[in-house]
Design an enzyme around this catalytic site. Structure first.
Site, PDB file in Angstrom:
ATOM      1  N   LEU A   1       0.877   0.533  -6.815  1.00  0.00           N
ATOM      2  CA  LEU A   1       2.459   0.372  -6.826  1.00  0.00           C
ATOM      3  C   LEU A   1       2.885   1.306  -5.695  1.00  0.00           C
ATOM      4  O   LEU A   1       2.468   2.517  -5.852  1.00  0.00           O
ATOM      5  CB  LEU A   1       2.906   0.973  -8.268  1.00  0.00           C
ATOM      6  CG  LEU A   1       4.116   0.621  -9.158  1.00  0.00           C
ATOM      7  CD1 LEU A   1       3.921  -0.992  -9.328  1.00  0.00           C
ATOM      8  CD2 LEU A   1       4.116   1.280 -10.397  1.00  0.00           C
ATOM      9  N   HIS A   2       3.591   0.508  -4.873  1.00  0.00           N
ATOM     10  CA  HIS A   2       3.994   1.544  -3.890  1.00  0.00           C
ATOM     11  C   HIS A   2       5.266   0.979  -3.188  1.00  0.00           C
ATOM     12  O   HIS A   2       5.932   1.705  -2.449  1.00  0.00           O
ATOM     13  CB  HIS A   2       2.930   1.679  -2.789  1.00  0.00           C
ATOM     14  CG  HIS A   2       2.954   0.369  -2.016  1.00  0.00           C
ATOM     15  ND1 HIS A   2       2.082  -0.805  -2.276  1.00  0.00           N
ATOM     16  CD2 HIS A   2       3.333  -0.172  -0.683  1.00  0.00           C
ATOM     17  CE1 HIS A   2       2.189  -1.841  -1.482  1.00  0.00           C
ATOM     18  NE2 HIS A   2       2.873  -1.126  -0.548  1.00  0.00           N
TER      19      HIS A   2
END
Ligand code: UD1
Length: 392
Positions: free
Chosen positions: A207-208
């Site tokens: 997740l970024h």
């Protein structure tokens, strides 16, 4: 012929590696038309795990030219890359500049080359999320508008480019260079894995994207949902540096029951979210291929899970890679709690999505690209019962 291959951020390195290899192979068997290939690393990513570890594992040695631009706002980063890359182009006078993917380095170097009248080749052209709030979408549109060779990975890429008025003779459906790397290194990844986790006993999470991790309430909602799922299956979360920063700044390291792990031999996962630093390419590939399923908001992981046959739940509202949904194992779940839970439990109940391998994701995309540079005949892909968009 002098070719510059540009890479800047983590998802670029595995895309240039097979092109370097294909050029070296051509040079080995062809004494006359030697290609002088130079790898230019902009330095957009600079941590060892985000950059040099990829060069080491993918057997690329060191970049030939390093621009060392580092982080900054979009404008600052773009300007720094352009300023540094222009100097190098003026000095080295490449015949072609090859850019890959959709990061700031891709667009910045394409603009510089185009203004110096150096032909630009874009690998992974034509992908569109139709969401201009994503910086990557802007990078894609600008790069494709400037490119002279547009190499596509899936049919939607050809269709989007034609709709945008790109001349068909510039478009080449070649397959997926990232899959070239995955197929070449899959066995090595399994053999060299340090973290030997039990097959299908965990889910993997990345997740970024700013849309998921920059707003406190959105990020918290996602973590709450995932924490609930982690009671039934451990979740391994190698977190991107920007995500780690956000976890700390929102105080989630106190609010959530994370287990912090150090990647290594003796790791065992708890039924919670197991947080680690970013993993190397081979380590991540091995863990992805053994996972029960993957949660991600990355672009490339949607494709890698498709080729590995691992169900992928993408925490985004849209994807620029529709073939992963139409033919692969990908499902869009956004950041919607109900949808994430529903699709996760379908997989845990043994009803995960099965897919097939998209056309030309066969490990030979880089070879096709190099052949096109050498002026060899190109056989356009003709989808069954469909019009051909992209011929020479
Ligand atoms: C970039 C790409 C994104 C890609 C992602 C993969 C753009 C617009 N975005 O996003 O498409 O999916 O890479 O990783 O190009 N940082 C470090 N160490 C590093 C690199 C970054 O600590 O080696 C931190 C810096 O604080 C930086 C932040 O991460 O400000 C963001 O880095 P940046 O390259 O600007 O964008 P990414 O979010 O990594």
């Amino acid at each position: 012929m002098k070719i510059f291959l540009v890479a800047g951020a983590r998802p670029n390195f595995m895309k240039i590696a097979p092109i370097v290899r294909a050029i070296n192979e051509k040079n080995r068997i062809n004494e006359i038309n030697q290609i002088d290939c130079k790898v230019v690393h902009t330095g957009q990513h600079y941590d060892y795990e985000m950059s040099q570890s990829f060069f080491d594992e993918l057997e690329m040695g060191r970049p030939d030219i390093f621009l060392g631009v580092g982080s900054g706002s979009h404008a600052v980063q773009t300007a720094r890359i352009m300023t540094a890359f222009e100097k190098v182009c003026l000095k080295e006078q490449p015949d072609i500049v090859v850019v890959v993917g959709d990061v700031n380095s891709t667009m910045s170097c394409a603009i510089v080359a185009a203004k110096l009248c150096i032909p630009v080749a874009h690998v992974e052209a034509g992908l569109r999320s139709f969401d201009r709030t994503m910086p990557e979408e802007i990078n894609r549109v600008v790069t494709d508008a400037l490119a002279d060779f547009l190499f596509t990975t899936e049919k939607s890429g050809n269709e989007n480019l034609i709709k945008e008025g790109i001349r068909p003779e510039k478009i080449f459906f070649v397959g997926n260079v990232m899959i070239d790397t995955l197929l070449k290194f899959k066995t090595k990844a399994n053999d060299n894995a340090r973290m030997k986790l039990d097959n299908k006993d965990y889910a993997l999470l990345t997740l970024h994207r700013p849309s998921n991790v920059d707003k406190e309430d959105v990020f918290k909602n996602i973590l709450n949902t995932l924490q609930e799922i982690s009671r039934d299956i451990p979740i391994l979360f190698p977190a991107h540096p920007r995500t780690q920063k956000q976890i700390k700044s929102f105080g989630f390291d106190r609010d959530f029951n994370f287990t912090e792990i150090t990647p290594g031999n003796a790791v065992s996962l708890k039924r919670t979210i197991n947080l680690s630093s970013p993993l190397s390419y081979l380590e991540f590939l091995n863990l992805m291929s053994k996972a029960k399923f993957v949660f991600t908001d990355s672009g490339g992981i949607q494709e890698e899970t498709t080729i590995l046959g691992i169900p992928c739940l993408t925490l985004r509202e849209n994807t620029e890679r529709p073939v992963t949904i139409e033919e692969g194992t990908n499902i869009l779940v956004g950041n919607n709690r109900t949808k994430i839970l529903e699709e996760s439990y379908k997989i845990l109940d043994g009803n995960g999505k099965k897919g097939k391998i998209p056309h030309l994701w066969d490990g030979k995309a880089s070879e096709r690209i190099v052949n096109i540079f050498l002026g060899r005949p190109y056989e356009p892909f003709q989808p069954k019962n469909e019009v051909n968009v992209g011929t020479i």
